[in-house]
Design an enzyme around this catalytic site. Structure first.
Site, PDB file in Angstrom:
ATOM      1  N   HIS A   7       0.866  -1.197   0.000  1.00  0.00           N
ATOM      2  CA  HIS A   7       0.000   0.000   0.000  1.00  0.00           C
ATOM      3  C   HIS A   7       0.892   1.233   0.000  1.00  0.00           C
ATOM      4  O   HIS A   7       1.319   1.706   1.054  1.00  0.00           O
ATOM      5  CB  HIS A   7      -0.909  -0.043   1.236  1.00  0.00           C
ATOM      6  CG  HIS A   7      -1.935   1.039   1.282  1.00  0.00           C
ATOM      7  ND1 HIS A   7      -3.144   0.900   1.924  1.00  0.00           N
ATOM      8  CD2 HIS A   7      -1.965   2.310   0.777  1.00  0.00           C
ATOM      9  CE1 HIS A   7      -3.850   2.007   1.826  1.00  0.00           C
ATOM     10  NE2 HIS A   7      -3.135   2.890   1.127  1.00  0.00           N
ATOM     11  N   HIS A  46      -9.625   1.128  -1.195  1.00  0.00           N
ATOM     12  CA  HIS A  46      -9.574   1.707   0.140  1.00  0.00           C
ATOM     13  C   HIS A  46     -10.991   1.604   0.716  1.00  0.00           C
ATOM     14  O   HIS A  46     -11.969   2.016   0.059  1.00  0.00           O
ATOM     15  CB  HIS A  46      -9.190   3.186   0.075  1.00  0.00           C
ATOM     16  CG  HIS A  46      -7.737   3.443  -0.197  1.00  0.00           C
ATOM     17  ND1 HIS A  46      -7.067   2.886  -1.244  1.00  0.00           N
ATOM     18  CD2 HIS A  46      -6.825   4.215   0.470  1.00  0.00           C
ATOM     19  CE1 HIS A  46      -5.803   3.300  -1.218  1.00  0.00           C
ATOM     20  NE2 HIS A  46      -5.626   4.107  -0.197  1.00  0.00           N
ATOM     21  N   GLU A  97     -11.403   3.317   6.018  1.00  0.00           N
ATOM     22  CA  GLU A  97     -10.349   4.194   6.578  1.00  0.00           C
ATOM     23  C   GLU A  97     -11.063   5.254   7.424  1.00  0.00           C
ATOM     24  O   GLU A  97     -10.828   5.364   8.618  1.00  0.00           O
ATOM     25  CB  GLU A  97      -9.545   4.834   5.435  1.00  0.00           C
ATOM     26  CG  GLU A  97      -8.410   5.740   5.904  1.00  0.00           C
ATOM     27  CD  GLU A  97      -7.684   6.438   4.745  1.00  0.00           C
ATOM     28  OE1 GLU A  97      -8.225   6.465   3.615  1.00  0.00           O
ATOM     29  OE2 GLU A  97      -6.567   6.967   4.993  1.00  0.00           O
ATOM     30  N   ASP A 119       1.703   3.889   2.900  1.00  0.00           N
ATOM     31  CA  ASP A 119       0.671   4.773   2.330  1.00  0.00           C
ATOM     32  C   ASP A 119       1.301   5.955   1.572  1.00  0.00           C
ATOM     33  O   ASP A 119       1.458   5.884   0.357  1.00  0.00           O
ATOM     34  CB  ASP A 119      -0.288   5.252   3.430  1.00  0.00           C
ATOM     35  CG  ASP A 119      -1.678   5.584   2.916  1.00  0.00           C
ATOM     36  OD1 ASP A 119      -1.927   5.398   1.718  1.00  0.00           O
ATOM     37  OD2 ASP A 119      -2.518   6.037   3.711  1.00  0.00           O
ATOM     38  N   ASP A 120       1.598   7.044   2.294  1.00  0.00           N
ATOM     39  CA  ASP A 120       2.186   8.245   1.677  1.00  0.00           C
ATOM     40  C   ASP A 120       3.375   8.690   2.531  1.00  0.00           C
ATOM     41  O   ASP A 120       3.278   9.661   3.299  1.00  0.00           O
ATOM     42  CB  ASP A 120       1.124   9.362   1.618  1.00  0.00           C
ATOM     43  CG  ASP A 120      -0.094   8.931   0.817  1.00  0.00           C
ATOM     44  OD1 ASP A 120      -0.033   8.957  -0.424  1.00  0.00           O
ATOM     45  OD2 ASP A 120      -1.096   8.537   1.451  1.00  0.00           O
TER      46      ASP A 120
HETATM   47  N1  ADE Z   1      -4.662   8.857  -1.599  1.00  0.00           N
HETATM   48  C1  ADE Z   1      -3.418   8.838  -1.119  1.00  0.00           C
HETATM   49  N2  ADE Z   1      -3.409   8.386   0.132  1.00  0.00           N
HETATM   50  C2  ADE Z   1      -4.690   8.083   0.462  1.00  0.00           C
HETATM   51  C3  ADE Z   1      -5.327   7.570   1.610  1.00  0.00           C
HETATM   52  N3  ADE Z   1      -4.664   7.241   2.725  1.00  0.00           N
HETATM   53  N4  ADE Z   1      -6.671   7.414   1.586  1.00  0.00           N
HETATM   54  C4  ADE Z   1      -7.365   7.738   0.501  1.00  0.00           C
HETATM   55  N5  ADE Z   1      -6.805   8.228  -0.601  1.00  0.00           N
HETATM   56  C5  ADE Z   1      -5.472   8.401  -0.629  1.00  0.00           C
HETATM   57 ZN    ZN Z   2      -3.777   4.774   0.626  1.00  0.00          ZN
END
Ligand code: ADE
Ligand code: ZN
Length: 336
Positions: A16, A196, A199, A277-278
């Site tokens: 992810h 996703h 969340e 994730d990011d």
């Molecule tokens: N795009 C990038 N990161 C995300 C996340 N955690 N949830 C939804 N969209 C995303």
């Molecule tokens: Zn994500």
């Protein structure tokens, strides 16, 4: 071997990761300069200070703004290569990478520019760094079904480079059902499917992702734990969850790491995995994410190995490649 060393040396698999979310502020500045684009920050420190989010949307607003510096095929190559170098240094064997084509096509960058830059780097990363990868194309759920269909059409000539499709961006108000027909078409075209779910969105969205989208794997899934029937379904179906601890903390999905549901998921028999994730926005890559939960949740070394083995099993590679990665983890476990 200390726990830190154990986590650092453990072979890992990431499932992810949004490639646009690996854009570090330093590269953002370099690309802004290279492409003569103005960004609303004076320094790298100022960018990092802006990374304080109250929820998912706060982050997404900055994330879409940040990716505006990505213009040329070389930019996408440099972005992807920088991520692969980072994770190669953290003993990541394999990674499954999301990209958001609509974040680029919506501002006039061609689909081919994006995909060609990313895949050239993925090929070089495999050859030069030994990190294997798969690519997953996400639809932005705040945009229309029609635009998702258009994006799917643009992806068809690139089926050799894209293994699956996913669903990301603003969850609440954009349930999986909105994309049921696009996902059906994507499955018919042979793409694997993930989304996703849970969340920020309620358990109903997770049910929809399972029953309506027929996902092969779930991204996040945290709020599934609010519904015991849903937990049973996830366990019985063997659906893996790609959990992202630092993301959950930064986006206020959890109050603190002691309350993170990762250990509870393992205890319930859910195939949970750890992911970043990011990472440029949330404070770290794979090793940092393992470190963030290991102490506060009191994870044993055996549980850490289970998390990595779950990721191998849940990855979209051949059985032979899975066996090779399991062997590497077993060898590490014996020597650690
Ligand atoms: N795009 C990038 N990161 C995300 C996340 N955690 N949830 C939804 N969209 C995303
Ligand atoms: Zn994500």
């Amino acid at each position: 071997m200390s726990l830190d060393q154990f986590i650092s040396d453990m072979p890992k698999v990431e499932l992810h990761l949004h490639i646009e979310g690996s854009l570090e502020p330093e590269l953002m500045f370099d690309l802004a300069q290279r492409n003569k684009i103005t960004i609303p920050f004076k320094s790298v420190d100022e960018v990092r200070q802006a990374y304080n989010f109250g929820n998912l949307q706060d982050f997404l607003d900055i994330y879409y703004q940040g990716m505006s510096v990505l213009q040329t095929e070389q930019d996408f190559y440099d972005l992807t290569m920088a991520y692969l170098r980072r994770v190669a240094a953290e003993n990541v064997m394999h990674t499954e990478i999301f990209f958001d084509p609509q974040g680029h096509t919506e501002r006039g960058v061609a689909f081919d520019t994006v995909i060609n830059g990313i895949t050239r780097a993925l090929n070089d990363g495999h050859g030069q760094l030994g990190v294997s990868s798969n690519l997953i194309m996400c639809f932005l759920r705040h945009l229309s079904e029609e635009k998702a269909f258009d994006t799917l059409k643009q992806a068809l000539p690139h089926k050799d480079k894209i293994l699956g499709v996913g669903l990301d961006s603003s969850e609440v108000g954009h349930p999986p059902a909105k994309f049921e027909r696009v996902f059906a078409e994507a499955r018919k075209e042979g793409f694997l499917v993930v989304a996703h779910a849970g969340e920020e969105g309620p358990p109903e969205y997770v049910w929809e992702a399972l029953d309506g989208l027929k996902i092969d794997r779930m991204d996040h899934g945290n709020r599934s734990l609010e519904d015991s029937g849903l937990v049973k379904r996830i366990v019985d179906q063997g659906i893996a969850l790609t959990v992202c601890p630092l993301s959950n903390l930064k986006l206020c999905v959890v109050k603190d790491m002691q309350q993170h549901p990762l250990k509870k998921m393992l205890d319930l028999g859910i195939k949970a995995t750890v992911n970043s994730d990011d990472p440029a926005y949330f404070g770290g890559y794979m090793t940092a994410n393992f470190n963030a939960v290991a102490g506060p949740l009191g994870l044993s070394r055996s549980e850490l190995l289970t998390l990595t083995k779950n990721a191998i099993d849940a990855s979209f590679v051949s059985d032979a490649d899975k066996a090779r990665m399991h062997q590497r983890v077993d060898k590490f476990a014996l020597s650690a």
